[in-house]
Design a protein around this motif. Structure first.
Motif, PDB file in Angstrom:
ATOM      1  N   GLY A 133       3.940 -27.933 -75.347  1.00 18.32           N
ATOM      2  CA  GLY A 133       3.540 -26.636 -74.701  1.00 18.32           C
ATOM      3  C   GLY A 133       4.392 -26.225 -74.006  1.00 18.32           C
ATOM      4  N   GLN A 134       5.740 -26.446 -73.925  1.00 20.66           N
ATOM      5  CA  GLN A 134       6.941 -26.018 -73.246  1.00 20.66           C
ATOM      6  C   GLN A 134       7.327 -24.463 -73.596  1.00 20.66           C
ATOM      7  N   ASN A 135       6.833 -23.691 -72.620  1.00 13.22           N
ATOM      8  CA  ASN A 135       7.275 -22.322 -72.872  1.00 13.22           C
ATOM      9  C   ASN A 135       8.721 -22.352 -72.852  1.00 13.22           C
ATOM     10  N   SER A 136       9.304 -22.735 -71.864  1.00 15.56           N
ATOM     11  CA  SER A 136      10.786 -22.489 -72.001  1.00 15.56           C
ATOM     12  C   SER A 136      11.486 -22.769 -73.444  1.00 15.56           C
ATOM     13  N   LEU A 137      10.992 -23.656 -74.076  1.00 16.95           N
ATOM     14  CA  LEU A 137      11.416 -23.440 -75.659  1.00 16.95           C
ATOM     15  C   LEU A 137      10.763 -22.813 -76.554  1.00 16.95           C
ATOM     16  N   LEU A 138       9.573 -22.633 -76.441  1.00 21.59           N
ATOM     17  CA  LEU A 138       8.404 -21.869 -77.469  1.00 21.59           C
ATOM     18  C   LEU A 138       9.254 -20.328 -77.172  1.00 21.59           C
ATOM     19  N   ASN A 139       9.397 -20.119 -76.037  1.00 20.46           N
ATOM     20  CA  ASN A 139       9.824 -18.606 -75.964  1.00 20.46           C
ATOM     21  C   ASN A 139      11.186 -18.317 -76.415  1.00 20.46           C
ATOM     22  N   ARG A 140      11.824 -19.263 -76.833  1.00 18.51           N
ATOM     23  CA  ARG A 140      13.199 -18.931 -77.515  1.00 18.51           C
ATOM     24  C   ARG A 140      13.135 -18.889 -79.055  1.00 18.51           C
ATOM     25  N   LEU A 141      12.187 -19.295 -79.310  1.00 19.18           N
ATOM     26  CA  LEU A 141      12.019 -19.467 -80.946  1.00 19.18           C
ATOM     27  C   LEU A 141      12.452 -18.352 -81.625  1.00 19.18           C
ATOM     28  N   ASP A 142      12.000 -17.118 -81.232  1.00 21.88           N
ATOM     29  CA  ASP A 142      12.111 -15.785 -82.245  1.00 21.88           C
ATOM     30  C   ASP A 142      13.699 -15.273 -82.042  1.00 21.88           C
ATOM     31  N   ALA A 143      14.446 -15.947 -80.856  1.00 24.27           N
ATOM     32  CA  ALA A 143      15.729 -15.439 -80.881  1.00 24.27           C
ATOM     33  C   ALA A 143      16.607 -16.526 -81.657  1.00 24.27           C
ATOM     34  N   ASP A 144      16.189 -17.616 -81.686  1.00 27.83           N
ATOM     35  CA  ASP A 144      17.176 -18.490 -82.221  1.00 27.83           C
ATOM     36  C   ASP A 144      16.941 -18.792 -83.766  1.00 27.83           C
ATOM     37  N   TYR A 145      15.682 -18.439 -83.950  1.00 28.43           N
ATOM     38  CA  TYR A 145      15.046 -18.828 -85.380  1.00 28.43           C
ATOM     39  C   TYR A 145      14.152 -17.487 -85.987  1.00 28.43           C
ATOM     40  N   PRO A 146      14.978 -16.259 -86.039  1.00 29.57           N
ATOM     41  CA  PRO A 146      14.141 -15.068 -86.338  1.00 29.57           C
ATOM     42  C   PRO A 146      13.465 -15.054 -87.520  1.00 29.57           C
ATOM     43  N   GLY A 147      12.110 -14.530 -87.205  1.00 26.13           N
ATOM     44  CA  GLY A 147      11.465 -14.522 -88.606  1.00 26.13           C
ATOM     45  C   GLY A 147      10.495 -15.825 -89.182  1.00 26.13           C
ATOM     46  N   ALA A 148      11.009 -16.735 -88.349  1.00 24.92           N
ATOM     47  CA  ALA A 148      10.838 -18.346 -88.913  1.00 24.92           C
ATOM     48  C   ALA A 148       9.319 -18.748 -88.305  1.00 24.92           C
ATOM     49  N   PHE A 149       9.245 -18.442 -87.110  1.00 20.94           N
ATOM     50  CA  PHE A 149       7.899 -18.933 -86.275  1.00 20.94           C
ATOM     51  C   PHE A 149       7.244 -18.097 -85.484  1.00 20.94           C
ATOM     52  N   PRO A 150       6.700 -17.079 -86.223  1.00 26.27           N
ATOM     53  CA  PRO A 150       5.718 -15.961 -85.397  1.00 26.27           C
ATOM     54  C   PRO A 150       4.636 -16.836 -84.729  1.00 26.27           C
ATOM     55  N   PRO A 151       4.283 -16.070 -83.851  1.00 24.86           N
ATOM     56  CA  PRO A 151       3.026 -16.628 -82.836  1.00 24.86           C
ATOM     57  C   PRO A 151       1.819 -17.205 -83.875  1.00 24.86           C
ATOM     58  N   ASP A 152       1.573 -16.239 -84.734  1.00 24.68           N
ATOM     59  CA  ASP A 152       0.568 -17.117 -85.707  1.00 24.68           C
ATOM     60  C   ASP A 152       0.893 -18.078 -86.791  1.00 24.68           C
ATOM     61  N   ARG A 153       2.016 -18.575 -86.791  1.00 28.13           N
ATOM     62  CA  ARG A 153       2.450 -19.680 -87.573  1.00 28.13           C
ATOM     63  C   ARG A 153       2.952 -20.790 -86.754  1.00 28.13           C
ATOM     64  N   ARG A 154       2.313 -21.181 -85.418  1.00 29.80           N
ATOM     65  CA  ARG A 154       2.645 -22.133 -84.566  1.00 29.80           C
ATOM     66  C   ARG A 154       1.457 -22.912 -84.342  1.00 29.80           C
ATOM     67  N   VAL A 155       1.773 -24.394 -84.281  1.00 28.62           N
ATOM     68  CA  VAL A 155       0.742 -25.305 -83.722  1.00 28.62           C
ATOM     69  C   VAL A 155       1.360 -25.899 -82.562  1.00 28.62           C
ATOM     70  N   THR A 156       0.702 -25.736 -81.230  1.00 28.15           N
ATOM     71  CA  THR A 156       1.289 -26.547 -80.236  1.00 28.15           C
ATOM     72  C   THR A 156       0.351 -27.602 -79.581  1.00 28.15           C
ATOM     73  N   SER A 157       0.573 -28.020 -78.392  1.00 29.05           N
ATOM     74  CA  SER A 157      -0.356 -28.870 -77.876  1.00 29.05           C
ATOM     75  C   SER A 157      -1.632 -28.304 -77.478  1.00 29.05           C
ATOM     76  N   ARG A 158      -1.366 -27.065 -77.399  1.00 28.30           N
ATOM     77  CA  ARG A 158      -2.861 -26.016 -76.798  1.00 28.30           C
ATOM     78  C   ARG A 158      -3.699 -26.145 -77.991  1.00 28.30           C
ATOM     79  N   ASP A 159      -3.344 -26.151 -79.312  1.00 24.02           N
ATOM     80  CA  ASP A 159      -4.059 -25.895 -80.323  1.00 24.02           C
ATOM     81  C   ASP A 159      -4.902 -27.204 -81.027  1.00 24.02           C
ATOM     82  N   VAL A 160      -4.714 -28.171 -80.585  1.00 22.43           N
ATOM     83  CA  VAL A 160      -5.278 -29.354 -80.914  1.00 22.43           C
ATOM     84  C   VAL A 160      -6.064 -30.280 -80.304  1.00 22.43           C
ATOM     85  N   LYS A 161      -6.983 -31.087 -80.735  1.00 21.30           N
ATOM     86  CA  LYS A 161      -7.693 -31.965 -79.719  1.00 21.30           C
ATOM     87  C   LYS A 161      -7.053 -33.216 -79.942  1.00 21.30           C
ATOM     88  N   HIS A 162      -6.375 -33.678 -80.863  1.00 20.49           N
ATOM     89  CA  HIS A 162      -5.615 -34.668 -81.142  1.00 20.49           C
ATOM     90  C   HIS A 162      -4.283 -34.631 -81.428  1.00 20.49           C
TER      91      HIS A 162
END
Length: 247
Positions: A133-162
């Motif tokens: 859930g490390q925002n310091s990396l998650l917030n870089r995805l759009d710049a480093d990988y443009p168009g590849a991982f928009p917010p609605d195509r991300r599963v992070t630790s915040r989105d799962v129980k297990h």
């Protein structure tokens, strides 16, 4: 020797499938998209040392893919015989993220953007599947990988129980893009992530990017192993073409 055709035929046999046509690639973040695992291991080791919990620095590479709370509770159970309280776990994970964020910025993993760009050029949907859930990396995805991982195509630790090694993260990623396991590739560099991808039913690629031996990825259930991200990027066209000609 890497044999893409053999790996795919073994997967088809194991899953009792006649064909496999990937429409989605479910991709880990730390150690796969970013060369960040050294920083994570440093931050975890500092935190646990401060807490008086005996650990080995490199053991944290083996915990990659777990949620932060899961890692904390694993070590609390081992040391104290009980889980951390929710308040303790939240405070400890917050400190760990601060330690990580204070380190020099990490770089994208060599070869990772080439891999992602190739997948996108083949109209394969890319989805992030991370235990972080490390925002310091998650917030870089759009710049480093443009168009590849928009917010609605991300599963992070915040989105799962297990978290990983449970298949839930990869299964949730499939749900996000309405894909079946037999139409998905999972890409991960850690045993727990490979176990999660394998259990989800996806064709699972293990990539060696750190000190974890290749055999551990094989034992975790990887369908094929690449020895670096640049090697995966170089051989990915062959792998994708083989999917369409293996039967």
């Amino acid at each position: 020797m890497i044999d893409e055709q053999k790996a795919i035929l073994n997967y088809l046999s194991r899953r009792d499938l006649m064909s496999f046509s990937p429409v989605a690639a479910l991709i880990d973040m730390d150690g796969t998209l970013y060369d960040s695992m050294g920083h994570h291991a440093d931050a975890w080791y500092r935190l646990m040392t401060e807490e008086g919990i005996p650990t080995d620095h490199d053991e944290f590479y083996l915990y990659e893919g777990r949620t932060g709370v899961s890692t904390i509770n694993l070590l609390f159970q081992r040391t104290f015989g009980h889980d951390a309280t929710p308040e303790q776990a939240a405070e400890l994970y917050h400190r760990k993220t601060l330690y990580f964020s204070a380190m020099p910025p990490v770089e994208p993993m060599p070869g990772a953007k080439r891999m992602v760009d190739l997948l996108m050029s083949r109209n394969i949907t890319t989805v992030l599947v991370t235990g972080s859930g490390q925002n310091s990396l998650l917030n870089r995805l759009d710049a480093d990988y443009p168009g590849a991982f928009p917010p609605d195509r991300r599963v992070t630790s915040r989105d799962v129980k297990h978290g990983k090694p449970n298949p839930e993260p990869f299964l949730k990623a499939m749900e996000l893009v309405n894909a079946y396991p037999e139409n998905c590739i999972a890409i991960d560099n850690a045993p727990l992530g490979v176990m999660s991808g394998h259990a989800s039913g996806a064709f699972t690629i293990g990539v060696v990017t750190g000190p974890i031996p290749e055999q551990q990825l094989i034992d975790a259930g990887a369908d094929i192993i690449y020895h670096s991200m640049p090697q995966l990027a170089e051989r990915l066209p062959l792998l994708l073409d083989t999917f369409n000609t293996s039967i």
